[in-house]
Motif scaffolding. Structure first.
Motif, PDB file in Angstrom:
ATOM      1  N   SER A 167      18.848 115.519  24.577  1.00 57.77           N
ATOM      2  CA  SER A 167      18.174 114.242  24.345  1.00 57.77           C
ATOM      3  C   SER A 167      18.987 113.089  24.924  1.00 57.77           C
ATOM      4  O   SER A 167      18.427 112.139  25.476  1.00 57.77           O
ATOM      5  CB  SER A 167      17.930 114.021  22.847  1.00 57.77           C
ATOM      6  N   VAL A 168      20.311 113.171  24.816  1.00 59.77           N
ATOM      7  CA  VAL A 168      21.161 112.126  25.385  1.00 59.77           C
ATOM      8  C   VAL A 168      21.054 112.139  26.904  1.00 59.77           C
ATOM      9  O   VAL A 168      21.043 111.082  27.546  1.00 59.77           O
ATOM     10  CB  VAL A 168      22.625 112.306  24.930  1.00 59.77           C
ATOM     11  N   HIS A 169      20.975 113.329  27.490  1.00 62.15           N
ATOM     12  CA  HIS A 169      20.808 113.437  28.953  1.00 62.15           C
ATOM     13  C   HIS A 169      19.525 112.742  29.398  1.00 62.15           C
ATOM     14  O   HIS A 169      19.538 111.966  30.374  1.00 62.15           O
ATOM     15  CB  HIS A 169      20.787 114.903  29.366  1.00 62.15           C
ATOM     16  N   LEU A 170      18.429 112.986  28.697  1.00 58.40           N
ATOM     17  CA  LEU A 170      17.162 112.344  29.050  1.00 58.40           C
ATOM     18  C   LEU A 170      17.230 110.838  28.824  1.00 58.40           C
ATOM     19  O   LEU A 170      16.712 110.052  29.622  1.00 58.40           O
ATOM     20  CB  LEU A 170      16.024 112.947  28.224  1.00 58.40           C
ATOM     21  N   ALA A 171      17.874 110.433  27.736  1.00 61.92           N
ATOM     22  CA  ALA A 171      17.995 109.000  27.459  1.00 61.92           C
ATOM     23  C   ALA A 171      18.835 108.315  28.524  1.00 61.92           C
ATOM     24  O   ALA A 171      18.521 107.203  28.959  1.00 61.92           O
ATOM     25  CB  ALA A 171      18.615 108.796  26.081  1.00 61.92           C
ATOM     26  N   ARG A 172      19.899 108.973  28.957  1.00 58.18           N
ATOM     27  CA  ARG A 172      20.735 108.376  30.014  1.00 58.18           C
ATOM     28  C   ARG A 172      19.956 108.282  31.327  1.00 58.18           C
ATOM     29  O   ARG A 172      20.089 107.310  32.075  1.00 58.18           O
ATOM     30  CB  ARG A 172      22.020 109.187  30.194  1.00 58.18           C
ATOM     31  N   MET A 173      19.139 109.271  31.602  1.00 60.88           N
ATOM     32  CA  MET A 173      18.308 109.228  32.808  1.00 60.88           C
ATOM     33  C   MET A 173      17.347 108.039  32.755  1.00 60.88           C
ATOM     34  O   MET A 173      17.169 107.317  33.739  1.00 60.88           O
ATOM     35  CB  MET A 173      17.515 110.525  32.949  1.00 60.88           C
ATOM     36  N   ALA A 174      16.748 107.822  31.583  1.00 68.94           N
ATOM     37  CA  ALA A 174      15.853 106.674  31.419  1.00 68.94           C
ATOM     38  C   ALA A 174      16.625 105.369  31.584  1.00 68.94           C
ATOM     39  O   ALA A 174      16.148 104.427  32.227  1.00 68.94           O
ATOM     40  CB  ALA A 174      15.186 106.730  30.047  1.00 68.94           C
ATOM     41  N   TYR A 175      17.813 105.332  31.017  1.00 66.12           N
ATOM     42  CA  TYR A 175      18.656 104.139  31.121  1.00 66.12           C
ATOM     43  C   TYR A 175      19.025 103.851  32.577  1.00 66.12           C
ATOM     44  O   TYR A 175      18.920 102.712  33.048  1.00 66.12           O
ATOM     45  CB  TYR A 175      19.902 104.355  30.266  1.00 66.12           C
ATOM     46  N   GLU A 176      19.434 104.879  33.313  1.00 69.04           N
ATOM     47  CA  GLU A 176      19.812 104.679  34.713  1.00 69.04           C
ATOM     48  C   GLU A 176      18.609 104.261  35.553  1.00 69.04           C
ATOM     49  O   GLU A 176      18.734 103.438  36.478  1.00 69.04           O
ATOM     50  CB  GLU A 176      20.446 105.958  35.260  1.00 69.04           C
ATOM     51  N   THR A 177      17.442 104.809  35.253  1.00 70.02           N
ATOM     52  CA  THR A 177      16.228 104.388  35.947  1.00 70.02           C
ATOM     53  C   THR A 177      15.912 102.931  35.625  1.00 70.02           C
ATOM     54  O   THR A 177      15.536 102.147  36.504  1.00 70.02           O
ATOM     55  CB  THR A 177      15.040 105.280  35.548  1.00 70.02           C
ATOM     56  N   ALA A 178      16.100 102.551  34.365  1.00 67.93           N
ATOM     57  CA  ALA A 178      15.845 101.164  33.960  1.00 67.93           C
ATOM     58  C   ALA A 178      16.760 100.200  34.697  1.00 67.93           C
ATOM     59  O   ALA A 178      16.336  99.087  35.050  1.00 67.93           O
ATOM     60  CB  ALA A 178      16.033 101.024  32.451  1.00 67.93           C
ATOM     61  N   LEU A 179      18.005 100.602  34.947  1.00 69.43           N
ATOM     62  CA  LEU A 179      18.917  99.719  35.671  1.00 69.43           C
ATOM     63  C   LEU A 179      18.396  99.411  37.078  1.00 69.43           C
ATOM     64  O   LEU A 179      18.642  98.332  37.618  1.00 69.43           O
ATOM     65  CB  LEU A 179      20.315 100.345  35.768  1.00 69.43           C
TER      66      LEU A 179
END
Length: 252
Positions: free
Chosen positions: A123-135
């Motif tokens: 879940s953290v991996h997916l959340a980090r992916m979303a975060y990096e995409t948001a950046l």
């Protein structure tokens, strides 16, 4: 009927595709995610409940785009891209199509294994992916809301996010199930400034603001410097960073 089952029944009665629509409504109420005319990107949009809420919140002048590996049945007022968010080409296509977004939301969750440590890490991996995409997507001042499961890896992710936004808070929507360990990290005010709080930089005061503060530019970013006047060349320490401007004090 439990309190949480109520949201399932409400979703059926009110025409939402998932009970999670109420989680997004509660996140918006708690953190003020949406505004009329906003551009919103929903990562992991299936089955479409969050798209429905986003369309309601941004109105006819807004833009809502969802991405998911699964096919999402059409939602009036929203567009969808079918693709895997773990695929770099899909993410690049999304950035090219959207340009800049005001809000990025993600309710992505891993396929559950029942092994808590593994599910948390995924879940953290997916959340980090979303975060990096948001950046890549968010305009200055933009917001992000992303789901993650509680656990030991959460602190590092939150710390990373805090370096890129004005502030980050954890929200536990009432619509989450009692047994769930999920929470949402809501990051407000995307920072795109070339400086961060505590930095010391040499600047030239090029103008004065309406309150009499000196104005300096760092790579086009505005810093207000109390007590400085036009023409001064000074070293300043950054004291506060906002999405579009910041404050600094002269270093003696």
């Amino acid at each position: 009927m439990t309190g949480k089952d109520e949201y399932y029944n409400r979703a059926k009665q009110e025409g939402y595709r998932s009970r999670s629509a109420y989680k997004l409504k509660q996140l918006d109420r708690e953190a003020g995610l949406f505004g009329q005319g906003n551009t919103v990107v929903d990562l992991g949009a299936a089955p479409g409940g969050w798209l429905q809420v986003a369309v309601e919140r941004v109105g006819d002048e807004g833009t809502v785009l969802g991405v998911d590996l699964q096919r999402v049945k059409d939602v009036e007022g929203a567009e969808t891209i079918r693709g895997d968010m773990t695929d770099e080409e899909v993410r690049a296509d999304l950035v090219e199509r959207v340009g800049e977004a005001d809000v990025v939301i993600s309710d992505m969750a891993p396929n559950m294994t029942g092994e808590y440590g593994l599910d948390h890490a995924r879940s953290v991996h997916l959340a980090r992916m979303a975060y990096e995409t948001a950046l890549e997507l968010l305009a200055p001042g933009g917001d992000l809301a992303v789901k993650v499961f509680e656990g030991p890896d959460l602190a590092d992710l939150r710390e990373e996010m805090e370096g890129e936004f004005e502030y980050v808070r954890a929200v536990h929507p009432d619509a989450s199930r009692d047994s769930s360990s999920e929470l949402y990290l809501v990051a407000k005010g995307r920072l795109t400034a070339p400086v961060r709080e505590g930095d010391e930089v040499e600047v030239e005061i090029v103008d004065e603001g309406s309150e009499g503060d000196g104005i300096a530019k760092v790579e086009g970013y505005t810093l207000f410097v109390p007590g400085a006047t036009t023409g001064d060349a000074v070293t300043v320490r950054v004291t506060d960073v906002k999405p579009r401007y910041g404050f600094a004090e002269t270093v003696e």
